[in-house]
Scaffold this active site. Structure first.
Site, PDB file in Angstrom:
ATOM      1  CB  CYS A   2      32.891  40.267  23.812  1.00 52.68           C
ATOM      2  SG  CYS A   2      32.370  41.843  24.496  1.00 52.68           S
ATOM      3  NE  ARG A  27      34.540  34.702  24.750  1.00 54.00           N
ATOM      4  CZ  ARG A  27      35.808  34.316  24.624  1.00 54.00           C
ATOM      5  NH1 ARG A  27      36.138  33.076  24.897  1.00 54.00           N
ATOM      6  NH2 ARG A  27      36.729  35.139  24.217  1.00 54.00           N
ATOM      7  CD1 TRP A  74      31.033  41.391  31.463  1.00 53.56           C
ATOM      8  CD2 TRP A  74      32.752  42.687  30.821  1.00 53.56           C
ATOM      9  NE1 TRP A  74      31.573  41.967  32.594  1.00 53.56           N
ATOM     10  CE2 TRP A  74      32.627  42.773  32.230  1.00 53.56           C
ATOM     11  CE3 TRP A  74      33.755  43.426  30.200  1.00 53.56           C
ATOM     12  CZ2 TRP A  74      33.467  43.537  33.021  1.00 53.56           C
ATOM     13  CZ3 TRP A  74      34.600  44.202  30.988  1.00 53.56           C
ATOM     14  CH2 TRP A  74      34.451  44.254  32.384  1.00 53.56           C
ATOM     15  CG  ASN A 100      36.680  39.075  22.566  1.00 55.54           C
ATOM     16  OD1 ASN A 100      37.198  37.970  22.545  1.00 55.54           O
ATOM     17  ND2 ASN A 100      36.660  39.809  23.638  1.00 55.54           N
ATOM     18  N   GLY A 101      37.335  42.577  22.627  1.00 56.70           N
ATOM     19  CA  GLY A 101      38.595  43.279  22.887  1.00 56.70           C
ATOM     20  C   GLY A 101      38.377  44.776  22.939  1.00 56.70           C
ATOM     21  CD  GLU A 493      37.727  31.723  45.672  1.00 61.28           C
ATOM     22  OE1 GLU A 493      38.390  32.703  45.302  1.00 61.28           O
ATOM     23  OE2 GLU A 493      36.844  31.192  44.954  1.00 61.28           O
ATOM     24  CE  LYS A 497      33.802  32.379  44.154  1.00 57.29           C
ATOM     25  NZ  LYS A 497      34.750  31.891  43.233  1.00 57.29           N
ATOM     26  CD  GLU A 500      33.119  35.713  41.985  1.00 62.00           C
ATOM     27  OE1 GLU A 500      33.564  35.762  40.844  1.00 62.00           O
ATOM     28  OE2 GLU A 500      33.236  34.697  42.707  1.00 62.00           O
ATOM     29  CG  HIS A 516      48.000  45.928  61.919  1.00 63.48           C
ATOM     30  ND1 HIS A 516      48.767  46.571  62.854  1.00 63.48           N
ATOM     31  CD2 HIS A 516      48.348  44.621  61.974  1.00 63.48           C
ATOM     32  CE1 HIS A 516      49.569  45.695  63.439  1.00 63.48           C
ATOM     33  NE2 HIS A 516      49.327  44.501  62.929  1.00 63.48           N
ATOM     34  CE  LYS A 615      33.611  29.342  34.488  1.00 60.70           C
ATOM     35  NZ  LYS A 615      33.730  29.681  35.920  1.00 60.70           N
TER      36      LYS A 615
HETATM   37  C1  G6P Z   1      36.885  36.307  35.990  1.00 61.47           C
HETATM   38  C2  G6P Z   1      35.992  35.276  36.632  1.00 61.47           C
HETATM   39  C3  G6P Z   1      36.661  34.729  37.885  1.00 61.47           C
HETATM   40  C4  G6P Z   1      38.033  34.183  37.537  1.00 61.47           C
HETATM   41  C5  G6P Z   1      38.908  35.239  36.871  1.00 61.47           C
HETATM   42  C6  G6P Z   1      40.185  34.637  36.308  1.00 61.47           C
HETATM   43  O1  G6P Z   1      36.934  37.441  36.771  1.00 61.47           O
HETATM   44  O2  G6P Z   1      34.730  35.830  36.930  1.00 61.47           O
HETATM   45  O3  G6P Z   1      35.857  33.689  38.417  1.00 61.47           O
HETATM   46  O4  G6P Z   1      38.660  33.744  38.705  1.00 61.47           O
HETATM   47  O5  G6P Z   1      38.207  35.808  35.760  1.00 61.47           O
HETATM   48  O6  G6P Z   1      39.835  33.742  35.304  1.00 61.47           O
HETATM   49  P1  G6P Z   1      40.781  32.594  34.765  1.00 61.47           P
HETATM   50  O7  G6P Z   1      40.040  31.975  33.627  1.00 61.47           O
HETATM   51  O8  G6P Z   1      42.050  33.252  34.329  1.00 61.47           O
HETATM   52  O9  G6P Z   1      41.015  31.646  35.901  1.00 61.47           O
END
Ligand code: G6P
Length: 620
Positions: A2, A27, A74, A100-101, A493, A497, A500, A516, A615
């Site tokens: 947000c 955001r 969001w 926001n929050g 990772e 990716k 996502e 396992h 993000k």
């Molecule tokens: C969100 C983003 C990710 C990111 C994570 C941590 O989930 O979509 O891409 O890795 O937050 O964000 P930061 O700003 O703490 O690296």
């Protein structure tokens, strides 16, 4: 998570609010809205979906207003629809709120307000704030005092923007634990959750601190603590030029950012490593002006006996690589934890621990909370971030800042690789100070780091081949990624990716763990991506790949060019140039980023703004 914006001044408010919101869309993009005061009348316009929907609405309605607040959402409480979009109004139509929050006691407050006759129009926790302020306002018509009385009743961490029709020359901002910046212009002022959004108009920034309220007019700002006592603080001048948001000819920001990685690495290395090979993590010693740096003294560094890394998402994966590097070079134990998992637990750090928070945005609520908890327990703290002006930048004296520039795409790419580089630099620095490695080994490490950007360029030059190879697997519903040691985090990772960006289910495993349990999901329809680089775990990783191949899985390798054993065993090889295993995470992730991008683009997904994501995650 947000974004809040605001404006008062001589310009039309709506276009300014939109341009601020454009910078904050990272955001959240579930809905967007504005509240403006037009001819003395409070008007709210909002729309579910991306900011472009609100833009269309505002282009049609063209509100003539010089004051307003705005929001990009969001969703947390209530589905992403028009009704739940912010701003939210009180029942008299006098007050509008953006938020926001999370208001943790919203249910109790809602019950109480409903019993008192207030009618709710949304499922959000935010709406209680509009009604609470309204209830208080009815008592004495003093908007500042009403806000101060209302916030005393709120539990949780939050930031708010508030406008009141009866006070059309003011907007109010409330910060309780979050970032909110006021940009000071000439007879105009701006408000935003991220200073970057006001930086396009002014470089004079006043950041709200914890539990503060700002009363903003076109000609000034007054700050108050939650007791109503005025606080005096000067604005800071933001260095550098405003960020330019530009795809530079690439189809997507994500692709542009993947291609920027060699440049980012050179810049970050150039900032901390001199030509003579001297590593100085305190950037303020290097001639530039930042007020941040890694300031632990040699004695303090020699006194630590453990490192504890906290992070979320992609940054957590970078932290996992960091653990390997620190244990290998510094020779002290290093743990890495998902920051949200620290909640409600005893955090076992003390005066001889260094706790490192990794966060691209520097705003992730769980990461910030974990670092604060570590600080409370007496631990040394440090941050690795791309935003020195962030919350993280404010709470630790030791900051290593990656030189990525703005990362627009929601999925992290260049900031991941930059975080890795920061960990290499941190591990070398700690090892040098503690004499854990010889000067010759330190020199070799630095020299090899300097060769990485050119190797990355060789991978990026093969983008088309990687795309063609990847698209053979674009119809998969499930993909498994495996790797060992330093490339176990790469497998995680890679899987993240792909999920996502393409919404294909993917899981990453330590290659040795496959047998396992996860091996049960394998058959001819499940591709297995294996990161296998010559070094200590090469043979064992190949054995794990054999086990997968024996279950008819389609096999894809990320491996060094010319590896014949790999060529025989795998259906597809995404090759990287020969590299020392120790540095391989800086390369192996690149073909996986390109693979995920290619598949997502081919499937027509929203590459830069994948569904449901944000993000910067500022809720816990
Ligand atoms: C969100 C983003 C990710 C990111 C994570 C941590 O989930 O979509 O891409 O890795 O937050 O964000 P930061 O700003 O703490 O690296």
């Amino acid at each position: 998570m947000c974004g809040i914006v605001g404006y008062l001044g001589p310009l039309e408010a709506a276009p300014v609010l939109l341009s601020e919101l454009r910078c904050l869309e990272y955001r959240g993009y579930d809905s967007a809205g504005v509240a403006v005061i037009e001819d003395g009348q409070l008007v709210v316009m909002k729309s579910a979906g991306k900011l472009s929907n609100l833009e269309t609405l505002l282009t049609k309605t063209k509100p003539a207003a010089k004051v307003g607040i705005g929001h990009t959402r969001w969703a947390t409480h209530g589905v992403p629809n028009d009704q739940n979009a912010h701003p939210h109004m009180d029942n008299t139509g006098n007050i509008a709120v953006v938020h926001n929050g999370i208001i943790e006691n919203h249910e109790d407050l809602r019950n109480e307000l409903e019993a008192a006759g207030y009618h709710f129009n949304s499922d959000t926790d935010t709406e209680v704030v509009a009604h609470l302020v309204s209830q208080e306002y009815a008592k004495d018509k003093d908007i500042l005092k009403s806000i101060l009385r209302a916030v005393k009743r709120l539990d949780g961490i939050y930031a708010l923007g508030i406008v009141c029709q009866a006070h059309p020359d003011k907007i109010y901002a409330v910060n309780h634990h979050y970032s909110l910046s006021v940009g000071l212009g000439k007879h105009e002022n701006f408000l935003a959750s991220d200073s970057m959004a006001v930086r396009q108009y002014t470089n004079q920034i006043l950041k709200l601190e914890m539990s503060e309220v700002a009363e903003i007019t076109a000609d000034g700002v007054r700050l108050f603590d939650f007791e109503g006592t005025e606080v005096h603080r000067k604005a800071a001048t933001m260095d550098g030029s405003p960020y330019v948001i530009d795809k530079a000819g690439f189809k997507h920001f994500l692709l542009k950012e993947i291609h920027e990685q060699p440049h980012v690495l050179r810049r970050t290395l150039g900032k901390y490593l001199s030509h003579s090979g001297r590593l100085t993590l305190d950037a303020s010693h290097n001639g530039d002006v930042p007020s941040y740096g890694f300031r632990m003294t040699d004695t303090e560094i020699k006194g630590i006996d453990r490192v504890h890394i906290v992070a979320c998402g992609t940054a957590y994966h970078a932290g996992m690589v960091g653990k390997y590097l620190i244990e290998e070079l510094v020779g002290i134990p290093c743990d890495v934890e998902i920051a949200s998992e620290i909640r409600g637990r005893k955090l076992l750090v003390n005066e001889s621990t260094l706790t490192v928070a990794v966060s691209q945005s520097g705003e992730t609520a769980d990461t910030i909370a974990a670092l604060q908890e570590a600080k409370k327990r007496g631990s040394f703290t440090a941050g690795i971030t791309n935003r020195p002006d962030s919350h993280l930048g404010q709470i630790t004296p030791n900051l290593i800042v990656s030189e990525c520039g703005l990362e627009v795409s929601v999925a992290a790419t260049k900031t991941y690789v930059a975080q890795l580089v920061c960990f290499y630099l941190l591990a070398i620095h700690l090892a040098e100070v503690r004499n854990a490695i010889t000067p010759e080994r330190a020199r070799q490490l630095k020299v090899t780091l300097g060769t990485i950007p050119a190797l990355q360029e060789q991978i990026l030059a093969k983008e088309q081949d990687i795309r063609e190879a990847s698209l053979k697997y674009a119809d998969a519903h499930d993909v498994v990624f495996i790797g060992r040691g330093l490339n176990y985090p790469t497998a995680l990772e890679g899987a993240l990716k792909l999920k996502e960006l393409s919404y294909i289910h993917a899981s990453g495993y330590a290659a040795g763990e496959l047998k396992h349990g996860p091996i049960a999901v394998l058959d001819a329809s499940v591709p297995v991506v294996c990161i296998v680089v010559p070094g200590a775990v090469y043979e064992k990783t190949l054995s794990n790949a054999q086990e997968a191949r024996a279950r008819a899985a389609k096999m894809i390798a990320v491996a060094v060019e010319g590896d014949e054993q790999v060529a025989k065993m795998f259906d597809t090889v995404l090759s990287i140039p020969a590299v020392d295993e120790f540095f391989s995470p800086l390369l192996t992730v690149l073909p996986l980023q390109l693979m995920s991008y290619s598949v997502a683009d081919y499937l027509g997904k929203d590459v830069d703004q994948p569904r449901n994501l944000a993000k910067s995650v500022t809720v816990e």
